[in-house]
Design a protein around this motif. Structure first.
Motif, PDB file in Angstrom:
ATOM      1  N   SER A   1      24.794  70.181  -8.257  1.00  0.00           N
ATOM      2  CA  SER A   1      25.614  70.996  -9.144  1.00  0.00           C
ATOM      3  C   SER A   1      26.992  70.367  -9.353  1.00  0.00           C
ATOM      4  O   SER A   1      27.517  70.341 -10.471  1.00  0.00           O
ATOM      5  CB  SER A   1      25.749  72.398  -8.572  1.00  0.00           C
ATOM      6  N   CYS A   2      27.571  69.858  -8.295  1.00  0.00           N
ATOM      7  CA  CYS A   2      28.880  69.205  -8.404  1.00  0.00           C
ATOM      8  C   CYS A   2      28.786  67.940  -9.248  1.00  0.00           C
ATOM      9  O   CYS A   2      29.672  67.662 -10.053  1.00  0.00           O
ATOM     10  CB  CYS A   2      29.411  68.860  -7.018  1.00  0.00           C
ATOM     11  N   THR A   3      27.707  67.185  -9.075  1.00  0.00           N
ATOM     12  CA  THR A   3      27.522  65.969  -9.863  1.00  0.00           C
ATOM     13  C   THR A   3      27.389  66.295 -11.337  1.00  0.00           C
ATOM     14  O   THR A   3      28.006  65.634 -12.187  1.00  0.00           O
ATOM     15  CB  THR A   3      26.278  65.200  -9.374  1.00  0.00           C
ATOM     16  N   ARG A   4      26.626  67.327 -11.663  1.00  0.00           N
ATOM     17  CA  ARG A   4      26.480  67.740 -13.060  1.00  0.00           C
ATOM     18  C   ARG A   4      27.826  68.163 -13.646  1.00  0.00           C
ATOM     19  O   ARG A   4      28.174  67.794 -14.772  1.00  0.00           O
ATOM     20  CB  ARG A   4      25.494  68.891 -13.174  1.00  0.00           C
ATOM     21  N   SER A   5      28.589  68.931 -12.898  1.00  0.00           N
ATOM     22  CA  SER A   5      29.903  69.374 -13.373  1.00  0.00           C
ATOM     23  C   SER A   5      30.869  68.208 -13.532  1.00  0.00           C
ATOM     24  O   SER A   5      31.668  68.170 -14.465  1.00  0.00           O
ATOM     25  CB  SER A   5      30.497  70.401 -12.419  1.00  0.00           C
ATOM     26  N   LEU A   6      30.792  67.247 -12.624  1.00  0.00           N
ATOM     27  CA  LEU A   6      31.659  66.076 -12.692  1.00  0.00           C
ATOM     28  C   LEU A   6      31.330  65.230 -13.924  1.00  0.00           C
ATOM     29  O   LEU A   6      32.225  64.814 -14.656  1.00  0.00           O
ATOM     30  CB  LEU A   6      31.519  65.248 -11.421  1.00  0.00           C
ATOM     31  N   VAL A   7      30.047  65.020 -14.186  1.00  0.00           N
ATOM     32  CA  VAL A   7      29.635  64.259 -15.372  1.00  0.00           C
ATOM     33  C   VAL A   7      30.023  65.018 -16.642  1.00  0.00           C
ATOM     34  O   VAL A   7      30.484  64.417 -17.613  1.00  0.00           O
ATOM     35  CB  VAL A   7      28.126  63.948 -15.325  1.00  0.00           C
TER      36      VAL A   7
END
Length: 78
Positions: free
Chosen positions: A63-69
């Protein structure tokens, strides 16, 4: 062919995590997301980083990776 695909994926993931470390001094996507949100906040970065760390620490890494991208994509578009 499969070996080339695996090597390519390893290079992509390695590049992603190397980019995280270079940009944020962090390998953890949630911690990098907290730093990214703090840098873009209206508050001073030190104060905002504490708040964003609290709000992102309960999230999973995907979830954090998706938000960061998504944040990077938003930055490029603006």
């Amino acid at each position: 062919m499969i070996r080339s695909a695996v090597v390519f994926l390893l290079l992509v993931f390695g590049g992603f995590f190397l980019g995280l470390y270079v940009a944020y001094d962090e390998f953890d996507p949630c911690r990098a997301l907290a730093v990214e949100k703090a840098r873009r906040a209206a508050l001073p970065t030190d104060i905002a980083e504490i708040w964003t760390t609290i709000t992102t620490e309960h999230r999973d890494r995907l979830s954090c990776t998706r938000s960061l991208v998504a944040s990077w994509r938003e930055r490029i578009v603006d």
